[in-house]
Design a protein around this motif. Structure first.
Motif, PDB file in Angstrom:
ATOM      1  N   ILE A 119      -6.616  -1.298  55.251  1.00 37.15           N
ATOM      2  CA  ILE A 119      -6.131  -0.095  55.919  1.00 37.15           C
ATOM      3  C   ILE A 119      -6.178  -0.265  57.438  1.00 37.15           C
ATOM      4  CG2 ILE A 119      -6.815   1.428  54.046  1.00 37.15           C
ATOM      5  CD1 ILE A 119      -9.307   2.154  55.623  1.00 37.15           C
ATOM      6  N   ASN A 120      -5.335   0.482  58.136  1.00 38.46           N
ATOM      7  CA  ASN A 120      -5.390   0.467  59.596  1.00 38.46           C
ATOM      8  C   ASN A 120      -5.646   1.858  60.160  1.00 38.46           C
ATOM      9  OD1 ASN A 120      -2.908   1.702  59.235  1.00 38.46           O
ATOM     10  ND2 ASN A 120      -1.765  -0.186  59.647  1.00 38.46           N
ATOM     11  N   GLU A 121      -6.065   2.778  59.308  1.00 40.71           N
ATOM     12  CA  GLU A 121      -6.494   4.104  59.733  1.00 40.71           C
ATOM     13  C   GLU A 121      -7.475   4.635  58.694  1.00 40.71           C
ATOM     14  OE1 GLU A 121      -4.252   8.240  59.977  1.00 40.71           O
ATOM     15  OE2 GLU A 121      -3.643   6.911  61.615  1.00 40.71           O
ATOM     16  N   CYS A 122      -8.502   5.316  59.148  1.00 36.17           N
ATOM     17  CA  CYS A 122      -9.518   5.811  58.215  1.00 36.17           C
ATOM     18  C   CYS A 122     -10.040   7.155  58.705  1.00 36.17           C
ATOM     19  CB  CYS A 122     -10.664   4.804  58.094  1.00 36.17           C
ATOM     20  SG  CYS A 122     -11.807   5.161  56.735  1.00 36.17           S
ATOM     21  N   ASN A 123     -10.358   8.034  57.764  1.00 35.73           N
ATOM     22  CA  ASN A 123     -10.785   9.391  58.092  1.00 35.73           C
ATOM     23  C   ASN A 123     -12.051   9.732  57.328  1.00 35.73           C
ATOM     24  OD1 ASN A 123     -10.963  12.223  58.495  1.00 35.73           O
ATOM     25  ND2 ASN A 123      -8.755  12.333  58.821  1.00 35.73           N
ATOM     26  N   PHE A 124     -13.121  10.056  58.054  1.00 38.17           N
ATOM     27  CA  PHE A 124     -14.382  10.412  57.417  1.00 38.17           C
ATOM     28  C   PHE A 124     -14.238  11.628  56.511  1.00 38.17           C
ATOM     29  CE2 PHE A 124     -18.082   8.525  60.088  1.00 38.17           C
ATOM     30  CZ  PHE A 124     -17.470   7.285  60.068  1.00 38.17           C
ATOM     31  N   SER A 125     -13.342  12.544  56.873  1.00 37.75           N
ATOM     32  CA  SER A 125     -13.212  13.792  56.121  1.00 37.75           C
ATOM     33  C   SER A 125     -12.681  13.556  54.709  1.00 37.75           C
ATOM     34  CB  SER A 125     -12.290  14.768  56.858  1.00 37.75           C
ATOM     35  OG  SER A 125     -10.962  14.277  56.894  1.00 37.75           O
ATOM     36  N   LEU A 126     -12.154  12.365  54.448  1.00 35.53           N
ATOM     37  CA  LEU A 126     -11.646  12.045  53.112  1.00 35.53           C
ATOM     38  C   LEU A 126     -12.726  11.437  52.235  1.00 35.53           C
ATOM     39  CD1 LEU A 126      -8.140  10.587  54.071  1.00 35.53           C
ATOM     40  CD2 LEU A 126      -8.736  12.923  53.370  1.00 35.53           C
ATOM     41  N   GLY A 127     -13.962  11.454  52.725  1.00 35.55           N
ATOM     42  CA  GLY A 127     -15.091  11.002  51.918  1.00 35.55           C
ATOM     43  C   GLY A 127     -15.459   9.551  52.096  1.00 35.55           C
ATOM     44  N   SER A 128     -14.840   8.868  53.041  1.00 34.38           N
ATOM     45  CA  SER A 128     -15.146   7.461  53.278  1.00 34.38           C
ATOM     46  C   SER A 128     -15.960   7.310  54.554  1.00 34.38           C
ATOM     47  CB  SER A 128     -13.852   6.647  53.403  1.00 34.38           C
ATOM     48  OG  SER A 128     -14.136   5.318  53.806  1.00 34.38           O
ATOM     49  N   ALA A 129     -16.888   6.357  54.543  1.00 30.67           N
ATOM     50  CA  ALA A 129     -17.647   6.035  55.749  1.00 30.67           C
ATOM     51  C   ALA A 129     -16.943   4.952  56.545  1.00 30.67           C
ATOM     52  CB  ALA A 129     -19.053   5.579  55.382  1.00 30.67           C
ATOM     53  N   CYS A 130     -15.754   4.558  56.089  1.00 27.50           N
ATOM     54  CA  CYS A 130     -14.930   3.566  56.774  1.00 27.50           C
ATOM     55  C   CYS A 130     -15.692   2.273  57.060  1.00 27.50           C
ATOM     56  CB  CYS A 130     -14.368   4.130  58.066  1.00 27.50           C
ATOM     57  SG  CYS A 130     -13.429   5.668  57.859  1.00 27.50           S
ATOM     58  N   PRO A 131     -16.289   1.652  56.027  1.00 30.05           N
ATOM     59  CA  PRO A 131     -17.015   0.395  56.263  1.00 30.05           C
ATOM     60  C   PRO A 131     -16.080  -0.682  56.784  1.00 30.05           C
ATOM     61  CG  PRO A 131     -16.643   0.726  53.918  1.00 30.05           C
ATOM     62  CD  PRO A 131     -16.256   2.004  54.594  1.00 30.05           C
ATOM     63  N   ILE A 132     -16.616  -1.541  57.598  1.00 33.63           N
ATOM     64  CA  ILE A 132     -15.787  -2.558  58.240  1.00 33.63           C
ATOM     65  C   ILE A 132     -15.136  -3.493  57.224  1.00 33.63           C
ATOM     66  CG2 ILE A 132     -17.652  -4.239  58.578  1.00 33.63           C
ATOM     67  CD1 ILE A 132     -16.370  -4.766  61.371  1.00 33.63           C
ATOM     68  N   SER A 133     -15.748  -3.648  56.064  1.00 32.90           N
ATOM     69  CA  SER A 133     -15.195  -4.528  55.036  1.00 32.90           C
ATOM     70  C   SER A 133     -13.862  -4.042  54.497  1.00 32.90           C
ATOM     71  CB  SER A 133     -16.187  -4.677  53.878  1.00 32.90           C
ATOM     72  OG  SER A 133     -16.448  -3.420  53.283  1.00 32.90           O
ATOM     73  N   GLU A 134     -13.555  -2.760  54.698  1.00 31.04           N
ATOM     74  CA  GLU A 134     -12.311  -2.201  54.184  1.00 31.04           C
ATOM     75  C   GLU A 134     -11.220  -2.105  55.257  1.00 31.04           C
ATOM     76  OE1 GLU A 134     -12.993   1.522  52.293  1.00 31.04           O
ATOM     77  OE2 GLU A 134     -14.375   0.713  50.806  1.00 31.04           O
ATOM     78  N   LEU A 135     -11.537  -2.529  56.459  1.00 31.82           N
ATOM     79  CA  LEU A 135     -10.589  -2.379  57.560  1.00 31.82           C
ATOM     80  C   LEU A 135      -9.712  -3.610  57.701  1.00 31.82           C
ATOM     81  CD1 LEU A 135     -12.915  -0.752  60.249  1.00 31.82           C
ATOM     82  CD2 LEU A 135     -11.639   0.345  58.391  1.00 31.82           C
ATOM     83  N   HIS A 136      -8.516  -3.387  58.216  1.00 32.61           N
ATOM     84  CA  HIS A 136      -7.548  -4.459  58.407  1.00 32.61           C
ATOM     85  C   HIS A 136      -8.083  -5.474  59.404  1.00 32.61           C
ATOM     86  CE1 HIS A 136      -3.732  -6.476  58.696  1.00 32.61           C
ATOM     87  NE2 HIS A 136      -3.167  -5.624  57.877  1.00 32.61           N
ATOM     88  N   GLU A 137      -7.886  -6.755  59.108  1.00 33.62           N
ATOM     89  CA  GLU A 137      -8.425  -7.807  59.971  1.00 33.62           C
ATOM     90  C   GLU A 137      -7.505  -8.174  61.128  1.00 33.62           C
ATOM     91  OE1 GLU A 137     -11.332 -10.646  57.487  1.00 33.62           O
ATOM     92  OE2 GLU A 137      -9.220 -10.821  56.917  1.00 33.62           O
ATOM     93  N   HIS A 138      -6.241  -7.850  61.030  1.00 35.31           N
ATOM     94  CA  HIS A 138      -5.292  -8.360  62.012  1.00 35.31           C
ATOM     95  C   HIS A 138      -4.654  -7.280  62.877  1.00 35.31           C
ATOM     96  CE1 HIS A 138      -5.827 -12.001  59.757  1.00 35.31           C
ATOM     97  NE2 HIS A 138      -5.371 -11.417  58.667  1.00 35.31           N
ATOM     98  N   GLU A 139      -5.020  -6.041  62.673  1.00 29.52           N
ATOM     99  CA  GLU A 139      -4.462  -4.950  63.455  1.00 29.52           C
ATOM    100  C   GLU A 139      -5.592  -4.004  63.873  1.00 29.52           C
ATOM    101  OE1 GLU A 139      -1.423  -4.614  64.460  1.00 29.52           O
ATOM    102  OE2 GLU A 139      -0.585  -6.311  63.343  1.00 29.52           O
TER     103      GLU A 139
END
Length: 204
Positions: free
Chosen positions: A46-66
């Motif tokens: 993913i290249n966008e994350c929102n805490f309000s959707l129940g995710s803590a947005c861990p770095i392992s789930e974030l896009h590596e190239h953007e």
């Protein structure tokens, strides 16, 4: 003939440049697509994350190239209270961290906030120059994970108040804390490199 030759040559040069530009872009896209994500399939990055959707947005789930924009919610806010606050993450090495505080002027009363705004009041684009340039071999931070604390509160990242004029919130402290807390939760104490910096209002 003298008039026609430069025109024909110019058109040919433009066509040559476009052809190779498209080839280079296609090659870059192919390289990006071929790089495996160690945690997720390409469709899950993913290249966008929102805490309000129940995710803590861990770095392992974030896009590596953007660059990734993270909306922490809670008490965070931009100054006009209608723009949701977000900080940005440029994912890099897991043991190299740089935290950068963005600048953008200051707003300290009704005049400088509402009549003649002297501060950045909204979220900007993703910087690609300087320390954010991942392709520049002269950039000493090109392999670092960079957390950019975006600035849209007009309070030097220090305020935590609701003003009496307009619908004005200055929550720079809460904004910065959300970004720093996220970084602390995603990086252990065994960093090989830790850099902190900022410019203008972010250098206070």
């Amino acid at each position: 003939i003298l008039l026609v030759f430069p025109l024909v040559f110019g058109l040919a040069a433009a066509e040559f440049e476009k052809k190779h530009e498209d080839k280079i872009k296609a090659r870059i896209d192919a390289i990006r697509a071929s790089v495996p994500d160690l945690h997720l399939g390409a469709s899950a990055r993913i290249n966008e994350c929102n805490f309000s959707l129940g995710s803590a947005c861990p770095i392992s789930e974030l896009h590596e190239h953007e660059p990734i924009r993270i909306f922490p919610g809670g008490k965070t806010s931009c100054i006009d209270n209608s723009t949701k606050y977000a900080f940005q993450v440029y994912r890099g090495d897991p043991d190299k961290l740089a935290v950068f505080f963005q600048g953008g002027g200051a707003c300290w009363d009704e005049m400088t906030t509402m009549r003649i705004p002297l501060c950045k009041v909204g979220l900007g684009g993703h910087p690609r120059q300087g320390l954010f340039d991942r392709c520049n071999t002269r950039n000493p931070l090109r392999n670092h994970t960079v957390v950019m604390v975006e600035y849209c509160s007009g309070d030097l990242h220090l305020g935590d108040t609701a003003q009496e004029y307009g619908d004005i919130l200055q929550r720079g402290y809460q904004n910065a804390k959300a970004a720093v807390d996220w970084a602390a939760a995603n990086f252990g104490g065994n960093l090989k490199s830790f850099v902190i910096g900022g410019w203008s209002a972010g250098s206070i």
